[in-house]
Design an enzyme around this catalytic site. Structure first.
Site, mmCIF file in Angstrom:
data_model
loop_
_atom_site.group_PDB
_atom_site.id
_atom_site.type_symbol
_atom_site.label_atom_id
_atom_site.label_comp_id
_atom_site.label_asym_id
_atom_site.label_seq_id
_atom_site.Cartn_x
_atom_site.Cartn_y
_atom_site.Cartn_z
ATOM 1 N N HIS A 89 0.835 -1.205 0.000
ATOM 2 C CA HIS A 89 0.000 0.000 0.000
ATOM 3 C C HIS A 89 0.865 1.249 0.000
ATOM 4 O O HIS A 89 1.928 1.292 0.633
ATOM 5 C CB HIS A 89 -0.945 0.008 1.206
ATOM 6 N N ASP A 91 -0.681 4.231 0.766
ATOM 7 C CA ASP A 91 -1.260 5.162 1.724
ATOM 8 C C ASP A 91 -0.527 5.068 3.053
ATOM 9 O O ASP A 91 0.010 4.019 3.415
ATOM 10 C CB ASP A 91 -2.762 4.925 1.904
ATOM 11 N N ASP A 122 6.691 1.708 6.700
ATOM 12 C CA ASP A 122 5.366 1.130 6.445
ATOM 13 C C ASP A 122 4.664 1.896 5.333
ATOM 14 O O ASP A 122 3.910 2.829 5.596
ATOM 15 C CB ASP A 122 4.552 1.190 7.744
ATOM 16 N N GLU A 157 -5.137 0.685 2.715
ATOM 17 C CA GLU A 157 -4.796 -0.287 3.750
ATOM 18 C C GLU A 157 -4.863 0.328 5.143
ATOM 19 O O GLU A 157 -5.279 -0.327 6.095
ATOM 20 C CB GLU A 157 -3.393 -0.838 3.490
ATOM 21 N N GLU A 158 -4.449 1.589 5.256
ATOM 22 C CA GLU A 158 -4.459 2.250 6.555
ATOM 23 C C GLU A 158 -5.839 2.819 6.911
ATOM 24 O O GLU A 158 -6.022 3.332 8.009
ATOM 25 C CB GLU A 158 -3.422 3.381 6.587
ATOM 26 N N GLU A 186 4.606 -5.814 4.199
ATOM 27 C CA GLU A 186 4.444 -5.152 5.486
ATOM 28 C C GLU A 186 5.699 -5.315 6.337
ATOM 29 O O GLU A 186 6.392 -6.333 6.244
ATOM 30 C CB GLU A 186 3.252 -5.746 6.253
ATOM 31 N N HIS A 382 4.365 4.278 12.016
ATOM 32 C CA HIS A 382 3.306 5.104 12.592
ATOM 33 C C HIS A 382 3.822 6.074 13.653
ATOM 34 O O HIS A 382 3.032 6.771 14.287
ATOM 35 C CB HIS A 382 2.170 4.253 13.180
#
Length: 411
Positions: A89, A91, A122, A157-158, A186, A382
């Protein structure tokens, strides 16, 4: 199947770090793309991939841009050999307090051998590592390959994961396009690249329980029905049960109470209702239906059946059960062994075959083909100052190239 005669000559493959920097500089906070898929599409087109941009919608959710790209002869849907897929992903989560960052969150700056920026861990760097690996692999084969290489990249995805991978997979099925095996990029490693790859994930089930009583004065409890003790009795019964002891591939299933809310500011009022939320992360020893039945019975044991909700002096309950993911396991075999060998060769580490952690889009892909997950170190994902080591990005690209070599050697 050999490559199409009209396939363009392979240019030099991109540098994974430079491509990761270009992707990070696109502030693609869910669900906005901000050019990230365009950067990726340009890099893949230069390598001879056919790219399809896919936008999906659903009521009450934002539109999401996705990308499916495949290298190989023939149109999408005409399967002429195995199709190795990489999924990921573009995003990213919001940056939080930008002033707390020591590096610009979308600057993609390198300092002391670390690439900084939202998505560095990520998982934009993993996408770049795979694109570079695919480019080198195709170049080493002189454009001759029995089968195809594909990328399934989502921008959801997020977020709610409604208009992303799950709908791309449905679109592929409708087209007749099949995936033979998939690696999801991931971040899987706790502290060092090569420590861990994921061969499965636990299921996730959320229960929202509301117990209704009768509001009243605390000095006249016989005229009221306090829902709080009943809610606590339900939660005690659920939490006190040991669900299982795990198995060879999964740790024990676990129930966590995440909130208990009454919303009562007065100390002399018995509230009318009490609410709690719990989440169960469960292994393959459990089933969603079995867990749902158990939770329902626990509520009924305290409050009475939902068909006779006023059985206990007006007490009734509402129960909402939500599946987040089903547990799955890609059992060790040739595919898992090949990925482990590639990790071992590319990093010098012996990877643990794990099923720990939260959920990922692998939960959707596993219904279509065998899937494993391997990516960078997840320590800073994150977080403020998210980063990945430049050396790890290069090594991850070598791991992915090694996996392609092993997969197509066996095809």
């Amino acid at each position: 199947m050999s490559a199409s005669p009209s396939a363009p000559a392979q240019p030099g493959p991109p540098d994974p770090v430079h491509l990761a920097q270009a992707l990070i500089r696109c502030p693609s906070v869910t669900p906005v793309d901000k050019g990230a898929l365009g950067v990726l599409e340009q890099a893949l087109t230069a390598l001879g991939f056919h790219c399809e941009r896919l936008k999906f919608s659903a009521p009450g959710t934002p539109d999401v841009e996705n990308l499916y790209a495949r290298w190989g002869a023939g149109p999408i849907g005409r399967n002429e050999g195995p199709n190795f897929c990489f999924a990921g992903h573009t995003d990213v989560v919001p940056v939080g307090d930008e002033k707390a960052w020591t590096m610009p969150p979308f600057g993609a700056e390198i300092a002391a051998g670390q690439l900084y920026g939202r998505g560095a861990a990520d998982m934009k760097s993993a996408i770049a590592a795979f694109v570079a690996a695919a480019g080198r692999f195709l170049q080493s084969r002189n454009g001759q390959l029995k089968g195809g290489i594909s990328l399934l990249i989502t921008g959801d995805e997020e977020g709610p994961a409604i208009n992303g991978t799950v709908k791309v997979l449905q679109w592929l099925a409708e087209k007749g396009e099949t995936l033979s095996a998939c690696v999801v990029g991931e971040p899987t490693n706790p502290l060092k690249l090569g420590q861990m790859m994921k061969i499965g994930r636990r299921g996730s089930l959320t229960a929202r329980i509301t117990v209704h009583g009768i509001q009243g004065h605390v000095g006249y409890p016989h005229l009221a029905d306090n829902p709080i003790p009943k809610l606590l009795d339900i939660l005690t019964a659920l939490k006190s049960r040991r669900l299982d002891t795990g198995n060879a591939h999964f740790e024990p299933s676990n129930l966590e109470i995440t909130t208990i809310d009454v919303g009562n500011p007065a100390n002399n009022v018995i509230p009318a209702s009490a609410h709690a939320v719990l989440n169960i992360r469960y292994n393959t020893e459990q089933t969603s239906d079995g867990l749902k039945s158990w939770i329902t019975r626990a509520c009924e044991a305290v409050c009475g059946s939902q068909s006779g909700n006023r059985a206990l002096q007006g007490t009734r309950f509402d129960l909402v059960l939500e599946d987040g993911a089903m547990p799955f396991l890609t059992r060790p075999g040739p595919f898992v062994a090949a990925m482990a060998d590639a990790v071992r060769e590319g990093t010098g580490q012996e990877p643990e075959l794990s099923t720990t952690g939260g959920t990922s889009d692998a939960r959707f892909i596993q219904a279509y083909c065998p899937v494993v997950e391997f990516g960078l170190i997840g320590q800073t994902m994150h977080k403020v100052d998210e980063h990945a080591a430049v050396a790890d990005i290069q090594a991850l690209s070598r791991v992915y190239e090694g996996m392609l070599q092993r997969f197509f050697a066996a095809a």
